[in-house]
Design a protein around this motif. Structure first.
Motif, PDB file in Angstrom:
ATOM      1  N   PHE A 126      20.302  -1.091   6.004  1.00 23.27           N
ATOM      2  CA  PHE A 126      19.545  -0.306   5.045  1.00 23.27           C
ATOM      3  C   PHE A 126      18.359   0.247   5.799  1.00 23.27           C
ATOM      4  O   PHE A 126      17.408  -0.442   6.071  1.00 23.27           O
ATOM      5  N   HIS A 158       9.334  -5.233  -3.313  1.00 24.97           N
ATOM      6  CA  HIS A 158      10.525  -4.437  -3.598  1.00 24.97           C
ATOM      7  C   HIS A 158      11.604  -4.722  -2.557  1.00 24.97           C
ATOM      8  O   HIS A 158      12.746  -5.041  -2.887  1.00 24.97           O
ATOM      9  N   GLU A 159      11.224  -4.602  -1.281  1.00 23.36           N
ATOM     10  CA  GLU A 159      12.218  -4.735  -0.211  1.00 23.36           C
ATOM     11  C   GLU A 159      12.755  -6.157  -0.130  1.00 23.36           C
ATOM     12  O   GLU A 159      13.948  -6.372   0.075  1.00 23.36           O
ATOM     13  N   HIS A 209      15.546  -7.031  -2.457  1.00 24.06           N
ATOM     14  CA  HIS A 209      16.889  -6.552  -2.111  1.00 24.06           C
ATOM     15  C   HIS A 209      17.731  -7.622  -1.404  1.00 24.06           C
ATOM     16  O   HIS A 209      18.956  -7.556  -1.421  1.00 24.06           O
ATOM     17  N   GLU A 215      17.189   0.038  -7.722  1.00 25.82           N
ATOM     18  CA  GLU A 215      15.856   0.384  -7.221  1.00 25.82           C
ATOM     19  C   GLU A 215      14.777   0.132  -8.268  1.00 25.82           C
ATOM     20  O   GLU A 215      13.684  -0.315  -7.945  1.00 25.82           O
ATOM     21  N   HIS A 245      17.179   6.715  -6.640  1.00 26.23           N
ATOM     22  CA  HIS A 245      15.731   6.518  -6.755  1.00 26.23           C
ATOM     23  C   HIS A 245      15.213   7.499  -7.811  1.00 26.23           C
ATOM     24  O   HIS A 245      15.182   8.701  -7.578  1.00 26.23           O
TER      25      HIS A 245
HETATM   26 ZN   LIG Z   1      14.922  -0.241  -2.554  1.00 20.62          ZN
END
Ligand SMILES: [Zn+2]
Length: 671
Positions: A3, A509-510, A513, A570, A632
């Motif tokens: 990613f 956020h990351e 994932h 997202e 997104h």
């Molecule tokens: Zn993301």
């Protein structure tokens, strides 16, 4: 598996070292009620003043940081020319200078390629050809980090972490050898592809004619010879995997022993190839595109040796087209986007990324910045871990894997702990081709040296001056490059509260994932193994349904809705990142948490910092429509996720009747 992306944020243009936009409330739009349009309120001044460049459909975010970084890197390179000879900085400057030194390039002509051309002349039988192909192996592919699946040579080697939890590095063998971008360009009946082929074939003819004129041992070029080269390339292309197939992470599943090569890809004596490539002792390779290996082997056995030799000559010349005289009429650096300057810069970054990175952080990202972001990241990861522990919808067994993943996560900030060593690289400001060759050899030696060694998860797949971040699920690792950590994503002169809202929420956020539907295919060992069950998916769907509805209810334009389903992953990461960053930031307040007015001011900075880190402008309705249909959602709505947090209501006195107001029971809580 991979990613990679430039995380979008935007920045007020600001010279390094100057005080920033500081107090979070300075630049808000007082005419907008935060409860009606938080994005517009927080970004008021910027939305009024920022200009979208004429050639762009949107502006903000990554584009601004990328633009700023470009200038920083160019200045570094300009200054590096004055560094002492032999230093890494000077090598970087000289590498670029050689690319820009058109006088030297014109004066030398094809002379720097005499030796490899001579080696091709000397190929007299299949064994010689195999030896040549092996000796030309280079580590110019990167299937596991950046998604580079095609070599400029017929085969490319990568020595990288495995996809099955291997403790040691794995050898990957990938397809290559095409002059046009991919197999479709050779096979498609589309007029555009046909035209590209015609143009390419005539360029092949020009190269062969050029070599004949230079006295290389090539009989006069004829249309037949260029057609034969084109036909060979087309056959190579036919065996290639499509870009989509190459990008499939399960390509890592095909592990071939030497016996498999002999049986499944007959026609080549693979032992000869591997020995010539310094791989005599390597017994196993991931065959990323097995059909391409098979096709190549067949062609080595069946295609005429003279055609192979012409093909190798042509590939050699094209490989260095950027640093050959423009008068030769090859693709010239000057005709590419950004011109010769940009081509030189890109080549320098690719060749000596770490050396340039070291210079970059030396000027723009001191250790105290790194330490500050590391503390923020550690606190946010800890806060997110607590959120996962208490998530009611996730089954206990799945939660156990999620927590194990968060525990082993490597989160790199700014730059790596260890830098690449360039001490045995010679760079000559008057020898562009030689520099490129020596860098490719250095990269290859480095790759070979990793064989059999344990995986170093703290190694970085990107250079610090690349304004982005890379997540590698198979290593449970994330690297945030220094160039990305600029205002307003990370603003060293801003308060902790504002930075937790900006970079803290992005870290959250990351990190989320790793344990969501994106990370569900890789376990805590980095093995490609699905640890979410069907039941987990069902629980997830019902838990996230309110978030899907919330986003599907947004109308960026009359009759146009946000696709809440496509953007769910997202949107959930935004929400999870925001709540974790908020927990972490509140945890830093200590005793001051008793001062209600102080806390309220800090909370406002936190939320405004969040809104500013995603500011973006769109040129027209088409650009907005495109974003609304993507994974997104338009940034305005991503920022509106604040409406799911009770603290935001208190910080900005948001009242029933305002557009973003939600009853407490309607606020979505997932992590
Ligand atoms: Zn993301």
């Amino acid at each position: 598996m991979v990613f990679a992306g430039t995380l979008a944020t935007a920045a007020f243009a600001q010279a390094p070292g100057q005080p920033s936009t500081a107090a979070a409330d300075d630049a808000v739009d007082a005419a907008v009620q935060p409860g009606d349009d938080f994005f517009g309120y927080a970004n008021g001044a910027w939305l009024k003043s920022a200009l979208i460049p004429a050639d762009k459909g949107r502006w903000g975010a990554g584009s601004e940081i990328a633009e700023k970084t470009k200038g920083q890197v160019a200045a570094l390179l300009d200054d590096a020319g004055a560094e002492p000879p032999g230093s890494d900085a000077r090598k970087v400057a000289d590498f670029r200078a050689a690319y820009l030194n058109e006088a030297a390039i014109d004066a030398r002509g094809l002379a720097p390629l005499k030796a490899p051309l001579h080696r091709i002349d000397l190929i007299r039988d299949r064994r010689d050809l195999e030896r040549f192909l092996g000796s030309e192996l280079r580590a110019d592919v990167d299937p596991m980090n950046m998604g580079v699946y095609d070599s400029s040579h017929v085969l490319g080697l990568a020595v990288q972490a495995g996809a099955h939890g291997e403790k040691n590095y794995v050898a990957y063998l990938l397809q290559g050898g095409l002059g046009l971008p991919d197999r479709e360009q050779y096979l498609s009946a589309e007029p555009k592809a046909r035209a590209a082929r015609l143009e390419y074939e005539s360029a092949i003819g020009r190269v062969l004619g050029l070599l004949a004129a230079e006295g290389a041992r090539v009989p006069m070029a004829s249309a037949d010879r260029s057609a034969a080269v084109m036909a060979l390339e087309t056959e190579i292309a036919r065996s290639h995997a499509t870009p989509e197939a190459s990008a499939d992470e399960h390509s890592a599943d095909t592990l071939w022993t030497r016996a498999d090569f002999a049986r499944d890809a007959p026609g080549i004596d693979w032992a000869t190839v591997f020995e010539a490539g310094g791989l005599a002792r390597q017994q196993k390779f991931v065959a990323w595109q097995p059909a391409a290996l098979k096709g190549l082997a067949r062609l080595v056995a069946t295609e005429s040796l003279e055609t192979w030799k012409d093909y190798l000559r042509v590939r050699l010349i094209f490989r260095y087209a950027d640093v050959l005289p423009a008068a030769l009429g090859l693709r010239s650096a000057a005709s590419q986007p950004g011109g010769r300057k940009q081509v030189a810069l890109d080549a320098t970054q690719a060749a000596m990324g770490d050396a340039l990175g070291r210079m970059y952080v030396g000027r723009h990202f001191p250790p105290e910045y790194k330490a500050r972001v590391q503390v923020i990241a550690a606190n946010v990861i800890a806060a997110f871990t607590r959120r996962v522990e208490s998530a009611a919808w996730m089954s206990p067994s799945t939660k156990a894997v999620a927590l194990a993943k968060l525990k082993v996560l490597y989160f790199g900030v700014g730059y790596p702990d260890r830098w690449q060593d360039y001490s045995d690289l010679a760079v000559d400001a008057g020898d562009a081709i030689g520099n490129v060759q020596r860098v490719a050899q250095l990269d290859y030696r480095r790759a070979l040296a990793r064989l059999g060694r344990p995986v170093d998860r703290t190694e970085w797949p990107i250079a610090p001056q690349w304004p982005g971040a890379v997540l590698t699920f198979n290593q449970n690792a994330y690297s945030f490059a220094a160039a990305l950590l600029q205002p307003p994503k990370f603003d060293p002169s801003a308060s902790d509260a504002a930075n937790y809202g900006a970079i803290g929420a992005i870290v959250g956020h990351e990190v989320s994932h790793f344990v969501d539907t994106l990370g569900a295919n890789y376990d805590a060992e980095g093995a490609l193994h699905r640890w979410w069950s069907d039941e987990d998916m069902a629980l997830y769907r019902s838990a996230t349904e309110p978030l899907v509805s919330q986003f599907s209810g947004y109308l960026p334009l009359p009759g146009v809705t946000v696709d809440g389903k496509i953007s769910l992953t997202e949107n959930l990461a935004d929400l999870g990142g925001l709540v974790a960053a908020f927990d972490a930031y509140r945890g830093t307040l200590g005793d001051k948490v008793r001062d209600k007015e102080y806390v309220r001011r800090q909370d406002r900075q936190f939320f405004i910092g969040f809104a500013r880190s995603w500011r973006t402008k769109y040129r027209d309705d088409d650009a907005v429509k495109k974003q609304a249909a993507s994974d997104h959602a338009p940034e305005r709505y991503r920022i509106s996720t604040v409406r799911n947090m009770d603290a935001w209501y208190e910080a900005f006195d948001v009242k029933p009747g305002q557009l973003l107001y939600l009853e407490p029971g309607a606020r979505v809580r997932i992590w």
